[in-house]
Enzyme design. Structure first.
Site, mmCIF file in Angstrom:
data_model
loop_
_atom_site.group_PDB
_atom_site.id
_atom_site.type_symbol
_atom_site.label_atom_id
_atom_site.label_comp_id
_atom_site.label_asym_id
_atom_site.label_seq_id
_atom_site.Cartn_x
_atom_site.Cartn_y
_atom_site.Cartn_z
ATOM 1 N N GLU A 68 -15.707 -70.656 29.985
ATOM 2 C CA GLU A 68 -14.315 -70.185 30.045
ATOM 3 C C GLU A 68 -13.522 -70.968 31.077
ATOM 4 O O GLU A 68 -12.328 -71.210 30.908
ATOM 5 C CB GLU A 68 -14.303 -68.675 30.328
ATOM 6 C CG GLU A 68 -14.753 -67.888 29.100
ATOM 7 C CD GLU A 68 -15.464 -66.591 29.395
ATOM 8 O OE1 GLU A 68 -15.372 -66.080 30.528
ATOM 9 O OE2 GLU A 68 -16.146 -66.071 28.473
ATOM 10 N N GLU A 98 -25.535 -71.275 27.853
ATOM 11 C CA GLU A 98 -24.687 -70.305 27.158
ATOM 12 C C GLU A 98 -23.916 -71.011 26.044
ATOM 13 O O GLU A 98 -22.838 -71.588 26.301
ATOM 14 C CB GLU A 98 -23.658 -69.705 28.129
ATOM 15 C CG GLU A 98 -24.223 -68.832 29.202
ATOM 16 C CD GLU A 98 -23.175 -67.831 29.686
ATOM 17 O OE1 GLU A 98 -23.515 -66.657 29.761
ATOM 18 O OE2 GLU A 98 -22.026 -68.235 29.957
ATOM 19 N N GLY A 116 -22.582 -60.845 29.900
ATOM 20 C CA GLY A 116 -21.159 -60.543 30.059
ATOM 21 C C GLY A 116 -20.889 -59.087 29.718
ATOM 22 O O GLY A 116 -21.111 -58.191 30.528
ATOM 23 N N GLY A 117 -20.450 -58.844 28.480
ATOM 24 C CA GLY A 117 -20.030 -57.504 28.043
ATOM 25 C C GLY A 117 -21.005 -56.395 28.414
ATOM 26 O O GLY A 117 -20.586 -55.352 28.942
ATOM 27 N N GLY A 121 -19.562 -63.418 23.644
ATOM 28 C CA GLY A 121 -18.620 -62.365 23.264
ATOM 29 C C GLY A 121 -18.435 -62.199 21.767
ATOM 30 O O GLY A 121 -17.498 -61.535 21.328
ATOM 31 N N ASN A 148 -22.184 -60.953 34.695
ATOM 32 C CA ASN A 148 -20.906 -61.635 34.947
ATOM 33 C C ASN A 148 -19.804 -60.719 34.439
ATOM 34 O O ASN A 148 -19.607 -60.591 33.230
ATOM 35 C CB ASN A 148 -20.905 -62.983 34.200
ATOM 36 C CG ASN A 148 -19.564 -63.693 34.317
ATOM 37 O OD1 ASN A 148 -18.691 -63.276 35.086
ATOM 38 N ND2 ASN A 148 -19.397 -64.762 33.555
ATOM 39 N N TRP A 149 -19.105 -60.094 35.379
ATOM 40 C CA TRP A 149 -18.083 -59.109 34.993
ATOM 41 C C TRP A 149 -16.805 -59.775 34.481
ATOM 42 O O TRP A 149 -15.926 -59.114 33.982
ATOM 43 C CB TRP A 149 -17.753 -58.200 36.184
ATOM 44 C CG TRP A 149 -18.870 -57.290 36.610
ATOM 45 C CD1 TRP A 149 -20.158 -57.282 36.135
ATOM 46 C CD2 TRP A 149 -18.797 -56.249 37.596
ATOM 47 N NE1 TRP A 149 -20.879 -56.292 36.758
ATOM 48 C CE2 TRP A 149 -20.076 -55.648 37.666
ATOM 49 C CE3 TRP A 149 -17.785 -55.753 38.426
ATOM 50 C CZ2 TRP A 149 -20.355 -54.591 38.531
ATOM 51 C CZ3 TRP A 149 -18.060 -54.701 39.290
ATOM 52 C CH2 TRP A 149 -19.340 -54.127 39.340
ATOM 53 N N LYS A 150 -16.701 -61.078 34.665
ATOM 54 C CA LYS A 150 -15.491 -61.828 34.274
ATOM 55 C C LYS A 150 -14.253 -61.142 34.885
ATOM 56 O O LYS A 150 -14.353 -60.591 35.969
ATOM 57 C CB LYS A 150 -15.422 -61.949 32.750
ATOM 58 C CG LYS A 150 -16.731 -62.531 32.165
ATOM 59 C CD LYS A 150 -16.631 -62.942 30.744
ATOM 60 C CE LYS A 150 -17.974 -63.525 30.281
ATOM 61 N NZ LYS A 150 -17.939 -64.029 28.918
ATOM 62 N N HIS A 166 -18.751 -72.184 34.078
ATOM 63 C CA HIS A 166 -18.751 -71.315 32.902
ATOM 64 C C HIS A 166 -17.825 -71.909 31.838
ATOM 65 O O HIS A 166 -16.798 -72.498 32.160
ATOM 66 C CB HIS A 166 -18.283 -69.906 33.296
ATOM 67 C CG HIS A 166 -18.548 -68.898 32.226
ATOM 68 N ND1 HIS A 166 -17.746 -68.791 31.106
ATOM 69 C CD2 HIS A 166 -19.544 -67.986 32.080
ATOM 70 C CE1 HIS A 166 -18.240 -67.832 30.325
ATOM 71 N NE2 HIS A 166 -19.322 -67.333 30.897
ATOM 72 N N SER A 181 -23.973 -62.858 24.158
ATOM 73 C CA SER A 181 -24.233 -61.638 23.374
ATOM 74 C C SER A 181 -25.617 -61.054 23.624
ATOM 75 O O SER A 181 -26.266 -60.548 22.704
ATOM 76 C CB SER A 181 -24.016 -61.911 21.872
ATOM 77 O OG SER A 181 -22.671 -62.248 21.631
HETATM 78 P P1 13P Z 1 -21.313 -61.898 26.582
HETATM 79 O O1 13P Z 1 -22.616 -61.331 27.068
HETATM 80 O O2 13P Z 1 -20.189 -60.905 26.586
HETATM 81 O O3 13P Z 1 -21.476 -62.600 25.274
HETATM 82 O O4 13P Z 1 -20.871 -63.016 27.650
HETATM 83 C C1 13P Z 1 -21.782 -63.977 28.014
HETATM 84 C C2 13P Z 1 -21.230 -64.726 29.176
HETATM 85 O O5 13P Z 1 -20.306 -65.499 29.042
HETATM 86 C C3 13P Z 1 -21.823 -64.467 30.492
HETATM 87 O O6 13P Z 1 -21.418 -65.417 31.424
#
Ligand code: 13P
Length: 251
Positions: free
Chosen positions: A98, A166, A232-233, A172, A11-13, A96, A211
């Site tokens: 967010e 999640e 994510g990251g 993050g 997920n590149w956000k 998600h 993470s």
């Molecule tokens: P991180 O891997 O950066 O913690 O993000 C997880 C995430 O929200 C994937 O959708």
């Protein structure tokens, strides 16, 4: 013994511009197209989907979106519908934390989106997760049960559904859940699926997110109810992301 193939989703956000996104997709393709026995999905921002679809055409890497509007079309300025994504992506991340947090998305809306995506032949990657105060108060199981049930209200296309657990406190932060915590909640999610549709409780994929990196992913994949990761990251670094994919392919 798990019979479900692992799935690794990036997920590149809201990261990468069109050009850098194309480059990242090309690097991921170079490093991981030939890795088998794992499903690979990347979810870039909307504006890059068309260009990256061309990069991935004919490859083993699938494309996903990060959100969708449940309506077919109409006066919804700034929104993107499932009809627009049809044929372009195979998956869509929904609910998600967010989006639930910053855009007040409710589980009712998430369920409408899941139904709409499903009708358009797009597999929902439906996210649930509790925040730290819920976890601290010992109510995580209850919270996730309610959130997942509400997010799946009216949903019926069980053969095409991915769930991602999640925990918000792990996203993050560099503080992933323990594999025990993640397994406990993945099992809760599977029990809910079992209560809604017993026939599919063993085939629905449940991912862990928060993470995840190449150092900790194996701990999660070894758990009986965890079938992959939503990343994510670490998905923004082609080398690290393909390391994750490689680890998932050997489990
Ligand atoms: P991180 O891997 O950066 O913690 O993000 C997880 C995430 O929200 C994937 O959708």
């Amino acid at each position: 013994m798990k019979h479900r193939k692992n799935i690794i989703v990036g997920n590149w956000k809201m990261n990468t511009e069109v050009k850098s996104g194309i480059n990242l997709a090309k690097q991921i393709l170079d490093l991981s197209d030939n890795i088998t026995n794992v499903e690979k999905i990347i979810c870039p921002p909307f504006v890059s989907l068309t260009s990256i679809a061309k990069v991935l055409k004919g490859s083993s890497i699938q494309l996903g979106a990060q959100n969708v509007n449940a309506n077919e079309n109409g006066a919804f300025t700034g929104e993107v519908s499932t009809a627009m994504l049809h044929g372009l992506v195979s998956h869509v991340v929904l609910g998600h934390s967010e989006r639930r947090m910053f855009y007040d998305e409710s589980s009712d809306q998430v369920s409408e989106k899941a139904i709409s995506a499903s009708k358009a032949g797009i597999t929902p990657i439906l996210c649930v997760g509790e925040d730290f105060s819920v976890r601290k108060s010992g109510k995580a199981v209850n919270f996730i049960t309610k959130q997942l049930e509400a997010s799946l209200q009216g949903f019926s296309n069980w053969q095409s559904l991915i769930i991602a657990y999640e925990p918000i406190w792990a996203i993050g932060t560099g503080e992933a859940a323990t594999s025990g915590q993640a397994q406990e909640m993945a099992a809760v999610c599977r029990d809910i699926i079992c209560s809604l549709t017993p026939d599919f409780s063993n085939s629905v994929h449940i991912l862990y997110g928060g993470s995840v990196n190449s150092t900790n992913v194996t701990n999660f994949l070894e758990q009986p109810d965890i079938d992959g990761a939503l990343v994510g990251g670490a998905s923004l670094n082609a080398q690290e992301f393909s390391n994750l994919i490689r680890l998932a392919s050997s489990k």
